[in-house]
Every structure is written in C-alpha cells, then in structure tokens.
Design an enzyme around this catalytic site. Structure first.
Site, PDB file in Angstrom:
ATOM      1  N   GLY A 152       0.825  -1.213   0.000  1.00  0.00           N
ATOM      2  CA  GLY A 152       0.000   0.000   0.000  1.00  0.00           C
ATOM      3  C   GLY A 152       0.850   1.251   0.000  1.00  0.00           C
ATOM      4  CG  PHE A 153       0.168   6.084   0.652  1.00  0.00           C
ATOM      5  CD1 PHE A 153       1.298   6.741   0.181  1.00  0.00           C
ATOM      6  CD2 PHE A 153      -0.588   6.710   1.655  1.00  0.00           C
ATOM      7  CE1 PHE A 153       1.670   7.982   0.695  1.00  0.00           C
ATOM      8  CE2 PHE A 153      -0.234   7.939   2.168  1.00  0.00           C
ATOM      9  CZ  PHE A 153       0.909   8.572   1.692  1.00  0.00           C
ATOM     10  CB  VAL A 154       1.416   4.060   4.954  1.00  0.00           C
ATOM     11  CG1 VAL A 154       2.351   4.119   6.156  1.00  0.00           C
ATOM     12  CG2 VAL A 154       0.572   5.332   4.885  1.00  0.00           C
ATOM     13  CG  ASP A 203      -1.038  -5.518   0.110  1.00  0.00           C
ATOM     14  OD1 ASP A 203      -2.080  -5.604  -0.571  1.00  0.00           O
ATOM     15  OD2 ASP A 203      -0.708  -4.489   0.719  1.00  0.00           O
ATOM     16  CG  LEU A 234       0.736   0.104   8.062  1.00  0.00           C
ATOM     17  CD1 LEU A 234       1.536  -0.536   9.166  1.00  0.00           C
ATOM     18  CD2 LEU A 234       1.662   0.864   7.148  1.00  0.00           C
ATOM     19  CG  ASN A 284      -6.327 -14.578  11.207  1.00  0.00           C
ATOM     20  OD1 ASN A 284      -6.835 -15.257  12.097  1.00  0.00           O
ATOM     21  ND2 ASN A 284      -6.821 -14.519   9.975  1.00  0.00           N
ATOM     22  CE1 TYR A 303      -9.730   2.490   7.706  1.00  0.00           C
ATOM     23  CE2 TYR A 303     -10.394   4.544   8.768  1.00  0.00           C
ATOM     24  CZ  TYR A 303      -9.405   3.734   8.214  1.00  0.00           C
ATOM     25  OH  TYR A 303      -8.093   4.189   8.165  1.00  0.00           O
ATOM     26  CB  THR A 312      -0.549   9.980   6.209  1.00  0.00           C
ATOM     27  OG1 THR A 312      -0.531  10.133   7.630  1.00  0.00           O
ATOM     28  CG2 THR A 312       0.875   9.866   5.703  1.00  0.00           C
TER      29      THR A 312
HETATM   30  P1  NAD Z   1      -3.649   1.815   1.348  1.00  0.00           P
HETATM   31  O1  NAD Z   1      -5.030   1.482   0.940  1.00  0.00           O
HETATM   32  O2  NAD Z   1      -2.731   2.420   0.349  1.00  0.00           O
HETATM   33  O3  NAD Z   1      -2.909   0.541   1.944  1.00  0.00           O
HETATM   34  C1  NAD Z   1      -3.572  -0.523   2.573  1.00  0.00           C
HETATM   35  C2  NAD Z   1      -2.939  -1.817   2.077  1.00  0.00           C
HETATM   36  O4  NAD Z   1      -3.561  -2.913   2.744  1.00  0.00           O
HETATM   37  C3  NAD Z   1      -3.154  -2.048   0.576  1.00  0.00           C
HETATM   38  O5  NAD Z   1      -1.966  -2.458  -0.024  1.00  0.00           O
HETATM   39  C4  NAD Z   1      -4.217  -3.136   0.530  1.00  0.00           C
HETATM   40  O6  NAD Z   1      -4.149  -3.914  -0.632  1.00  0.00           O
HETATM   41  C5  NAD Z   1      -3.906  -3.912   1.781  1.00  0.00           C
HETATM   42  N1  NAD Z   1      -5.047  -4.652   2.327  1.00  0.00           N
HETATM   43  C6  NAD Z   1      -6.299  -4.199   2.582  1.00  0.00           C
HETATM   44  N2  NAD Z   1      -7.050  -5.160   3.123  1.00  0.00           N
HETATM   45  C7  NAD Z   1      -6.251  -6.263   3.202  1.00  0.00           C
HETATM   46  C8  NAD Z   1      -6.451  -7.591   3.668  1.00  0.00           C
HETATM   47  N3  NAD Z   1      -7.625  -7.992   4.167  1.00  0.00           N
HETATM   48  N4  NAD Z   1      -5.412  -8.458   3.599  1.00  0.00           N
HETATM   49  C9  NAD Z   1      -4.205  -8.075   3.093  1.00  0.00           C
HETATM   50  N5  NAD Z   1      -3.962  -6.831   2.627  1.00  0.00           N
HETATM   51  C10 NAD Z   1      -4.980  -5.945   2.699  1.00  0.00           C
HETATM   52  O7  NAD Z   1      -3.776   2.764   2.621  1.00  0.00           O
HETATM   53  P2  NAD Z   1      -2.666   3.530   3.465  1.00  0.00           P
HETATM   54  O8  NAD Z   1      -2.964   4.968   3.410  1.00  0.00           O
HETATM   55  O9  NAD Z   1      -1.316   3.058   3.088  1.00  0.00           O
HETATM   56  O10 NAD Z   1      -3.042   3.037   4.935  1.00  0.00           O
HETATM   57  C11 NAD Z   1      -2.261   2.069   5.613  1.00  0.00           C
HETATM   58  C12 NAD Z   1      -2.846   1.830   6.998  1.00  0.00           C
HETATM   59  O11 NAD Z   1      -2.796   3.041   7.760  1.00  0.00           O
HETATM   60  C13 NAD Z   1      -4.308   1.379   6.989  1.00  0.00           C
HETATM   61  O12 NAD Z   1      -4.487   0.399   7.992  1.00  0.00           O
HETATM   62  C14 NAD Z   1      -5.086   2.622   7.360  1.00  0.00           C
HETATM   63  O13 NAD Z   1      -6.277   2.318   8.034  1.00  0.00           O
HETATM   64  C15 NAD Z   1      -4.092   3.344   8.259  1.00  0.00           C
HETATM   65  N6  NAD Z   1      -4.333   4.792   8.210  1.00  0.00           N
HETATM   66  C16 NAD Z   1      -3.921   5.515   7.144  1.00  0.00           C
HETATM   67  C17 NAD Z   1      -4.185   6.878   7.093  1.00  0.00           C
HETATM   68  C18 NAD Z   1      -3.744   7.731   5.947  1.00  0.00           C
HETATM   69  O14 NAD Z   1      -4.092   8.921   5.933  1.00  0.00           O
HETATM   70  N7  NAD Z   1      -2.961   7.252   5.000  1.00  0.00           N
HETATM   71  C19 NAD Z   1      -4.887   7.484   8.145  1.00  0.00           C
HETATM   72  C20 NAD Z   1      -5.310   6.698   9.209  1.00  0.00           C
HETATM   73  C21 NAD Z   1      -5.012   5.340   9.246  1.00  0.00           C
END
Ligand code: NAD
Ligand code: UDP
Length: 349
Positions: free
Chosen positions: A20-22, A41, A83, A109, A155, A185
């Site tokens: 993912g992004f982060v 992922d 994440l 898990n 969520y 973020t």
């Molecule tokens: P994102 O959607 O880019 O990344 C999430 C990643 O998780 C993706 O690669 C997705 O394919 C994977 N994923 C989702 N469900 C899955 C599952 N059941 N099994 C395996 N992989 C799975 O989002 P992000 O912005 O990188 O966020 C990362 C984490 O940080 C998330 O948990 C999000 O809730 C948390 N978060 C992010 C922000 C933000 O502003 N970026 C703010 C608050 C919380």
C-alpha cells in the site's frame, strides 16, 4: 548496517499492507535500516508497482494473501506492523463487511502470529476512532463521537475493535502490542484513483479536470507527509518500554479543504475550476491531532510542512502520469522541482 537479533539472525519484520501507500514506504525504511522484510498484501488497494523496486532485494519477500486467511508464517518474525486495511472512504465502504473482517479477524490472525513468535506488534489505527469529534484538538484520552451504524462504521468501529483486541492481548501478557492513531497522511504512491482529498485534488489539477470539493469545503483536516509518519511508526515500534496506550501521529497544521484546493491550484498550472458535491454522511467537520504524547514518549514531531510535502506529491504524480493526459487537456508539461527518483524518502534523524 544489518539489524541482527539476539539469535544473530537478521531482524525479520512482517509488514501487513506492505504494497500500500504507507506500507511500501515503511518497507523501504526497514530495508534501509538493515532488516529483513516480509510484506503481506492481497492487493485490494495497494499495487505491485509500489514494491516492484524491492522485488530483487535479497532481504525482501512478498506474500500475496488476505490477512483474514493468514494463519501462519513459515519463518520466525520479530516484529509485525499491521497496516492492512483499505484507508480511503470510497475504498473501505466498497465492501464494508470485508473492511470490518480485515480489522477484526485479520488483526486477530496477526496478533496470534505475533504471540506464537514472541514478536512485537504495531497496529495502524486512525483518527477516525474520534469520529466527528466534539473535542478539539483530539487528545488520545478523548473517547470520540462515532456512529456505529453509519457508512463509516465498518472502518471506524472496526479500527476501535482492533484497538481493543490489541490492548486485551497486551494486558493478558500475550503480545507486546502497540497502537498508533494515524491522522490524514499523504505523499508519493497514493493511488491516483483512491478518492482521498490530496490525491483527488492533485490528479484533477494535473489532468485539467474540475477540483471536487464536498460540502462547503470549510471542514478541516491536518495533513502529515508520509516520511514523517513512517519515522513515527518505527519509533513507536522500537520505544522501550511499550507506552501501553495509543499514540497520535499526525501534523497539527490544520487546513480547510478550500485552503488545500487553493494551494494545489497555486502549485499546478491548470485550467481546473472548483465544483462542489454533497458532503458525504458522517464526514467529520474538524480534525487536528494533539501530539504531546508522541513528543514526550517518542521524541517525535513532524518535519515536513504541507507546502513542501505537497510539492513532492505533485512532482511524483506528474512524473508518473502519462504526459498525453496533460497534452490532451491543452496543458503545458510540469517541470519537476527535482529529478524523478524511486529512492526511499529520507526519514530524517
Ligand atoms: P492503502 O489502501 O494504500 O494501503 C492498505 C494496504 O492494505 C493495501 O496495499 C491493501 O491492498 C492492503 N489490504 C487491505 N485489506 C487487506 C487484507 N484484508 N489483507 C491483506 N492486505 C490488505 O492505505 P494507506 O494509506 O497506506 O493506509 C495504511 C494503513 O494506515 C491502513 O491500515 C489505514 O487504516 C491506516 N491509516 C492511514 C491513514 C492515511 O491517511 N494514509 C490514516 C489513518 C489510518
Ligand atoms: N473531500 C473533498 N473532495 C474530494 C475528496 C474528499 O472535498 O474529492 C473531503 C472529504 O469530504 C473530507 C476531506 O476532504 O471532508 C478529507 O477526505 P479524505 O477522504 O481524504 O479523508 P477522511 O475523510 O477520511 O479524513
């Protein structure tokens, strides 16, 4: 310098949501610190492109799997960052039941894997646990104002349940669990179509499309650049002793959505104009982190101002967007303020 455990082996870190992004930036940072990294992922909202440069790294391994179905990892792990979860409102609302299951079953898990390995665990929670907050700025001891039946509940309530699981496992002495509450973020590698405000506005401006503002645009958010967030995640995982309480990580600079749109319009040569759409249900009106706890316990605070982070984000989107999109819209090419690079962002000291 490679990071070794007491067993003399490379410290092995599992990053769920690593494509993912982060997560992909976190994988970069951990590899740069000398760790072995296993990304898990299912590519729900992440992309193979985010981790493609890591595929040949000798200390990187990718496992394509949904965390709801992940029961074991076939090698020892020392740390787990969870994440994995769609983060953009349109993405997490597309299959709300799966979002809730990811938060509860998936986190359960991963906690079980952490317990079996004696691994430390960091849960990516969110400012959404404060809902549409009635206290401002949001301190970690504020209990929030969340609808448990609305469209964001899968969520918000999923993440709240995941926090409860983590603290139960910690209190029971089963897992060294830590919880970070992440505030909005942004940065390179956001999916261009994932629907969040920064990526939407930047992509719309670059392609000459109208900038979509929901509601009046007077609602606020506080935007944290991704390198600052990743530095905070690593500090929280490594701090000793475990704080035993959630920690906000975000940038306290607070902006209205109108102000953000004006910054994008000032940065990107474009013909785009603003259009207004209805405000989504339960959309929080104000959001700003109180980061005293992160400062005190982690010695962390953000370093990248919104103008600087936005510049880097615009440069990245313009360098990855096919040039014909701007040409077709009759727009001049963007001259990046620095050369395109796939190198990890600097995490600072
Ligand atoms: P994102 O959607 O880019 O990344 C999430 C990643 O998780 C993706 O690669 C997705 O394919 C994977 N994923 C989702 N469900 C899955 C599952 N059941 N099994 C395996 N992989 C799975 O989002 P992000 O912005 O990188 O966020 C990362 C984490 O940080 C998330 O948990 C999000 O809730 C948390 N978060 C992010 C922000 C933000 O502003 N970026 C703010 C608050 C919380
Ligand atoms: N928003 C907007 N236009 C868009 C996308 C989002 O005005 O194209 C608004 C949205 O209604 C919210 C804010 O921007 O008030 C932040 O939205 P985002 O989805 O990025 O994050 P979240 O609501 O989860 O904080």
């Amino acid at each position: 310098m490679l990071q070794r455990t007491e067993r003399g082996q490379l410290k092995t870190v599992l990053v769920a949501g690593g494509a993912g992004f982060v997560g992909s930036h976190l994988c970069d940072a951990l590899l740069a610190k000398g760790c072995r990294v296993i990304a898990v992922d299912c590519y729900l909202t992440g992309s193979e492109a985010n981790i493609r440069p890591l595929k040949n790294h000798p200390n990187f391994r990718m496992i394509e799997k949904d965390i709801c179905d992940l029961k074991v990892i076939d090698e020892p792990v020392d740390e787990i960052y969870n994440l994995a979860c769609a983060a953009s409102p349109p993405a997490y609302q597309a299959d709300p039941v799966h979002t809730m299951m990811t938060c509860v079953v998936g986190t359960g898990n991963l906690l079980a894997i952490a317990q079996a390995n004696g691994a430390s665990f960091l849960q990516a929670s969110t400012s959404e646990v404060y809902g549409d907050p009635e206290e401002h700025p949001q301190r970690e001891d504020y209990r929030g104002n969340v609808s448990c039946t609305g469209p964001r509940a899968c969520y918000d309530e999923g993440k709240r349940a995941a926090e409860a699981l983590c603290f139960d496992m910690l209190r029971a002495g089963r897992v060294d669990a830590r919880v970070v509450r992440i505030f909005n973020t942004y940065g390179p590698r956001m999916a261009p179509d994932d629907g969040r405000i920064v990526s939407n506005l930047v992509v719309q401006a670059l392609s000459g499309e109208p900038l979509t503002i929901y509601g009046t645009g007077e609602q606020t958010r506080s935007f944290c650049f991704v390198s600052d967030l990743v530095a905070g995640l690593v500090k929280l995982m490594e701090v000793d002793p475990n704080p035993g309480q959630p920690v906000n990580i975000g940038n306290p600079g607070e902006f209205t959505i109108n102000e953000l749109a004006d910054m994008v319009l000032a940065m990107v040569p474009t013909r785009s104009r603003i259009v207004h759409h209805p405000l989504p249900m339960d959309d929080p009106q104000r959001r700003r982190p109180d980061i005293d706890r992160a400062k005190e316990l982690l010695g962390w605070e953000p370093r990248v101002a919104l103008a600087e982070g936005l510049r880097q984000t615009v440069d990245w989107f313009s360098s990855t967007m096919p040039p014909e999109i701007r040409r077709r819209a009759g727009l001049p090419p963007i001259v990046p303020s620095r050369p395109r690079t796939d190198a990890p962002l600097s995490l600072g000291a």
